[in-house]
Design a protein around this motif. Structure first.
Motif, PDB file in Angstrom:
ATOM      1  N   ALA A   1       0.836  -1.203   0.000  1.00 53.49           N
ATOM      2  CA  ALA A   1       0.000   0.000   0.000  1.00 53.49           C
ATOM      3  C   ALA A   1       0.870   1.252   0.000  1.00 53.49           C
ATOM      4  N   PHE A   2       1.918   1.248   0.797  1.00 53.49           N
ATOM      5  CA  PHE A   2       2.806   2.408   0.847  1.00 53.49           C
ATOM      6  C   PHE A   2       3.529   2.598  -0.481  1.00 53.49           C
ATOM      7  N   ARG A   3       3.944   1.491  -1.134  1.00 50.03           N
ATOM      8  CA  ARG A   3       4.598   1.603  -2.435  1.00 50.03           C
ATOM      9  C   ARG A   3       3.666   2.212  -3.466  1.00 50.03           C
ATOM     10  N   ALA A   4       2.392   1.789  -3.437  1.00 50.75           N
ATOM     11  CA  ALA A   4       1.424   2.321  -4.402  1.00 50.75           C
ATOM     12  C   ALA A   4       1.217   3.812  -4.203  1.00 50.75           C
ATOM     13  N   ILE A   5       1.206   4.260  -2.959  1.00 54.01           N
ATOM     14  CA  ILE A   5       1.024   5.689  -2.694  1.00 54.01           C
ATOM     15  C   ILE A   5       2.247   6.474  -3.144  1.00 54.01           C
ATOM     16  N   ARG A   6       3.441   5.956  -2.836  1.00 57.15           N
ATOM     17  CA  ARG A   6       4.660   6.671  -3.215  1.00 57.15           C
ATOM     18  C   ARG A   6       4.803   6.764  -4.735  1.00 57.15           C
ATOM     19  N   ALA A   7       4.332   5.740  -5.455  1.00 54.60           N
ATOM     20  CA  ALA A   7       4.480   5.735  -6.911  1.00 54.60           C
ATOM     21  C   ALA A   7       3.452   6.611  -7.615  1.00 54.60           C
ATOM     22  N   SER A   8       2.433   7.053  -6.895  1.00 53.06           N
ATOM     23  CA  SER A   8       1.352   7.821  -7.535  1.00 53.06           C
ATOM     24  C   SER A   8       1.721   9.298  -7.627  1.00 53.06           C
ATOM     25  N   GLU A   9       1.264   9.918  -8.698  1.00 48.12           N
ATOM     26  CA  GLU A   9       1.445  11.355  -8.877  1.00 48.12           C
ATOM     27  C   GLU A   9       0.167  12.126  -8.577  1.00 48.12           C
ATOM     28  N   GLY A  10      -0.958  11.407  -8.488  1.00 50.43           N
ATOM     29  CA  GLY A  10      -2.237  12.065  -8.247  1.00 50.43           C
ATOM     30  C   GLY A  10      -2.880  11.581  -6.963  1.00 50.43           C
ATOM     31  N   SER A  11      -4.179  11.431  -7.004  1.00 47.16           N
ATOM     32  CA  SER A  11      -4.931  11.039  -5.820  1.00 47.16           C
ATOM     33  C   SER A  11      -4.952   9.522  -5.641  1.00 47.16           C
ATOM     34  N   VAL A  12      -5.023   9.099  -4.381  1.00 45.13           N
ATOM     35  CA  VAL A  12      -5.104   7.682  -4.024  1.00 45.13           C
ATOM     36  C   VAL A  12      -6.346   7.489  -3.159  1.00 45.13           C
ATOM     37  N   LEU A  13      -7.131   6.484  -3.507  1.00 43.91           N
ATOM     38  CA  LEU A  13      -8.324   6.162  -2.723  1.00 43.91           C
ATOM     39  C   LEU A  13      -8.024   4.977  -1.822  1.00 43.91           C
ATOM     40  N   ILE A  14      -8.357   5.112  -0.539  1.00 46.54           N
ATOM     41  CA  ILE A  14      -8.224   4.016   0.418  1.00 46.54           C
ATOM     42  C   ILE A  14      -9.607   3.747   0.993  1.00 46.54           C
ATOM     43  N   GLN A  15     -10.133   2.571   0.706  1.00 46.09           N
ATOM     44  CA  GLN A  15     -11.454   2.195   1.217  1.00 46.09           C
ATOM     45  C   GLN A  15     -11.285   1.497   2.561  1.00 46.09           C
ATOM     46  N   VAL A  16     -11.934   2.049   3.589  1.00 44.13           N
ATOM     47  CA  VAL A  16     -11.869   1.517   4.946  1.00 44.13           C
ATOM     48  C   VAL A  16     -13.290   1.160   5.373  1.00 44.13           C
ATOM     49  N   PRO A  17     -13.541  -0.068   5.828  1.00 40.51           N
ATOM     50  CA  PRO A  17     -14.918  -0.482   6.121  1.00 40.51           C
ATOM     51  C   PRO A  17     -15.631   0.313   7.203  1.00 40.51           C
ATOM     52  N   ARG A  18     -14.898   0.905   8.162  1.00 43.05           N
ATOM     53  CA  ARG A  18     -15.556   1.614   9.255  1.00 43.05           C
ATOM     54  C   ARG A  18     -15.106   3.059   9.325  1.00 43.05           C
ATOM     55  N   ARG A  19     -16.030   3.912   9.790  1.00 47.14           N
ATOM     56  CA  ARG A  19     -15.804   5.345   9.804  1.00 47.14           C
ATOM     57  C   ARG A  19     -15.042   5.828  11.030  1.00 47.14           C
TER      58      ARG A  19
END
Length: 637
Positions: free
Chosen positions: A348-366
């Motif tokens: 997950a951290f690698r995917a965020i570091r490699a992104s140049e734009g927005s990243v969506l993280i879906q979390v089941p609870r608020r």
């Protein structure tokens, strides 16, 4: 004493009594001074059981079959025709399907009257319809172009559409509606909530042109809602876009009924007789011979059942196209080289570091830390005063009981005397805090609960959202991360697998073309997501439902009420093959509360079971006994 009208002096009226044993029209005399005002479909007031109640005139006839004295109509509330024969016939079928009362269904179908809306000037839609465009998006799907072409030719195709990312589904549905308009017919389109209506409304205006459709939702102000309803009832527009109540919209010469994301539980009506908008549209398509289009990124077992039965065709992309359209999903359980799993894996951290734009993280609870346990022995942390669960709503808030609110500082475990707390379930707010510390150069926003974001501009940010609250980002997300997939599957719900996959596919569809995705969970469970195969998952889900005799392969009814009443119903003779389960407590944690009886029967006997249940409701109503809560094919039970 008033005199009766000279022509067709008898009005048949559907009275809003709410009583099951009086679920039929009643005859009233039309006073001479109301002869022109009391038209079929209008609202009236009548004397019923000694009081003045609302009703609708459904027809005017010359003679009554009632042998006794007939009362006169008390008042014509409005001569506006709000109940058309087509909607009346649909409402009757829906009431019978769900063992309900016609008046309850009409209350869902026809919004409350607003006098100012009736007096407002009418605005008619422009004549003709714009030309159908290139239909490039429909060419992605096998039979897609043929489906729209047949709509344009005035035919009535029925299709279940498994969409892929790349083309806005609102654009494609609007093109199908435009094709229907070009054949001289109207359309009804249902989407899950008001957020979707707002987004789709803008697209429909762009594709259809100004003034050719109206939006209809229960969240609208009363005047605007009623004005939209009247525009459809009067024939001023031929297209209605709305939420579940729009399934009953009175469109003259209806040619197409459509729905997006039919698995969303917002389509299930929470008021009696609890109809599902998908079933209403299916009944409408079958009874009035209209075209049908139901679509979504995922597929429900109900849709798979209709495809396998041949009742409708399948609109799906070829496998190569489908795999190319969906983001490539990397699955991890959070472990490295056999070590213990971690909640936020390095993928997950690698995917965020490699992104140049927005990243969506879906979390089941608020929440922040809604559940706490002892760090040493893992026993749930409980309040010393009331034994309620402990939680922490925010980083600055103290640990406190979620039932009585008493603070638990300092805290000591009564089992092992440990003093350290851990959270086995972490909410979106706590997760946002952790990602904010890990990526200080990025904006971190959350969406969910009472704060739901609709749209965001493009930018370098991390978006944490609960399922269903994911905002759209211009250009799509660079990466989508599905956290805690095991938690979504942990709910006690017969539809939990189907609902979880629907939420996952909807989130993945927000990725930009060529985007990446990471799912934290079990690789075997997530195979349909990895293979981008919602149809295959739906086929397996349908087979599992068939083995356990659950809808849609069977008809299931739940009856809630007192234990002694349900015990008597359990001993009744139902249909030839009805299975009787229970009674059992509605809430297993409170066995002394209301009880629930479950009746399960093959689909071919479903209509008979509904008739028998309606008869039970009528018997109790006639005897002035408390009513029972009867639900047919509930989403949960």
């Amino acid at each position: 004493m008033p005199t009766a009208a000279a022509a067709r002096p008898v009005a048949r009226v559907v009275v809003d009594s709410g009583l099951a044993h009086l679920d039929r029209p009643f005859d009233y005399l039309v006073p001479a001074d109301l002869e022109l005002a009391a038209v079929p479909g209008c609202r009236v007031k009548v004397r019923f059981a000694g009081r003045l109640v609302d009703g609708f005139v459904v027809e005017r006839v010359e003679h009554s079959e009632h042998g006794g004295h007939l009362a006169f109509l008390a008042k014509v509330v409005s001569s506006e025709v709000v109940l058309t024969p087509e909607v009346l016939s649909l409402a009757r079928v829906v009431a019978d399907r769900y063992a309900g009362v016609l008046g309850d269904v009409l209350r869902l179908a026809i919004p409350p009257r607003h006098a100012r809306a009736e007096k407002a000037p009418r605005t008619e839609a422009p004549k003709g319809a714009p030309a159908v465009q290139s239909l490039e998006g429909w060419q992605t799907y096998v039979h897609g172009l043929g489906f729209v072409t047949s709509l344009q030719a005035g035919e009535r195709p029925r299709a279940w559409w498994t969409a892929v990312p790349g083309h806005d589904p609102a654009q494609l549905v609007a093109e199908a509606v435009l094709a229907t308009l070009s054949s001289g017919r109207g359309a009804v389109v249902c989407v899950p909530d008001a957020r979707d209506v707002a987004r789709w409304d803008a697209v429909f205006t762009q594709v259809l042109g100004e003034g050719r459709h109206v939006a209809l939702t229960a969240a609208q102000p009363a005047e605007r809602r009623y004005r939209s309803f009247l525009a459809a009832a009067r024939g001023d527009v031929q297209v209605v876009l709305g939420t579940r109540a729009a399934a009953f919209a009175p469109i003259p010469d209806l040619g197409l009924v459509a729905m997006w994301d039919d698995g969303d539980d917002l389509f299930a009506e929470p008021r009696a007789p609890y109809p599902h908008a998908r079933e209403v549209l299916l009944l409408r398509a079958a009874r009035h011979d209209t075209a049908l289009l139901v679509g979504g990124y995922a597929r429900t077992a109900e849709g798979q059942s209709l495809i396998e039965s041949g009742w409708c065709i399948e609109l799906a992309a070829e496998q190569r196209t489908r795999r190319r359209a969906w983001p490539q999903v990397e699955v991890t359980d959070g472990s490295i080289a056999g070590a213990a799993p971690v909640r936020l894996p390095q993928q997950a951290f690698r995917a965020i570091r490699a992104s140049e734009g927005s990243v969506l993280i879906q979390v089941p609870r608020r929440g922040y830390r809604d559940s706490l346990t002892c760090q040493t022995c893992r026993e749930p942390a409980r309040c010393q005063a009331c034994q309620g669960p402990l939680g922490q709503p925010s980083a600055s808030a103290p640990v406190a009981c979620r039932w009585c609110g008493q603070e638990a500082v300092p805290w000591s475990c009564p089992h092992c005397h440990g003093t350290t707390l851990r959270s086995p379930v972490v909410g979106a707010l706590r997760t946002a805090e952790e990602f904010g510390r890990a990526f200080p150069d990025r904006e971190v926003v959350t969406s969910g609960g009472s704060t739901v974001l609709d749209d965001l501009p493009a930018g370098r940010r991390i978006v944490l959202a609960t399922p269903g609250a994911e905002p759209h980002v211009d250009g799509g997300y660079d990466a989508v991360i599905l956290l805690d997939t095991w938690l979504m599957l942990g709910r006690e719900d017969v539809r939990v697998d189907e609902e979880s996959h629907r939420r996952w596919f909807n989130a993945l569809a927000l990725a930009r073309p060529g985007g990446k995705a990471v799912a934290v969970g079990d690789a075997q469970t997530l195979q349909a997501v990895v293979r981008a195969d919602p149809a295959g998952f739906a086929a397996r889900e349908l087979a599992a439902r068939a083995e356990t005799h659950l809808p849609p392969t069977a008809r299931l009814a739940t009856v809630d009420g007192p234990d002694d009443v349900l015990a008597d119903l359990a001993g009744r003779a139902w249909t030839a093959h009805t299975e009787v389960l229970g009674p059992v407590p509605v809430d297993q944690r409170a066995p002394d509360a209301a009880q629930r009886l479950i009746l399960r029967t093959p689909r071919r006997e479903g209509a008979e079971l509904a008739t028998l249940l309606a008869a039970v409701a009528a018997e109790r109503s006639a005897a002035k006994l408390p009513g029972l809560r009867i639900q047919i094919d509930p989403l949960t039970f």
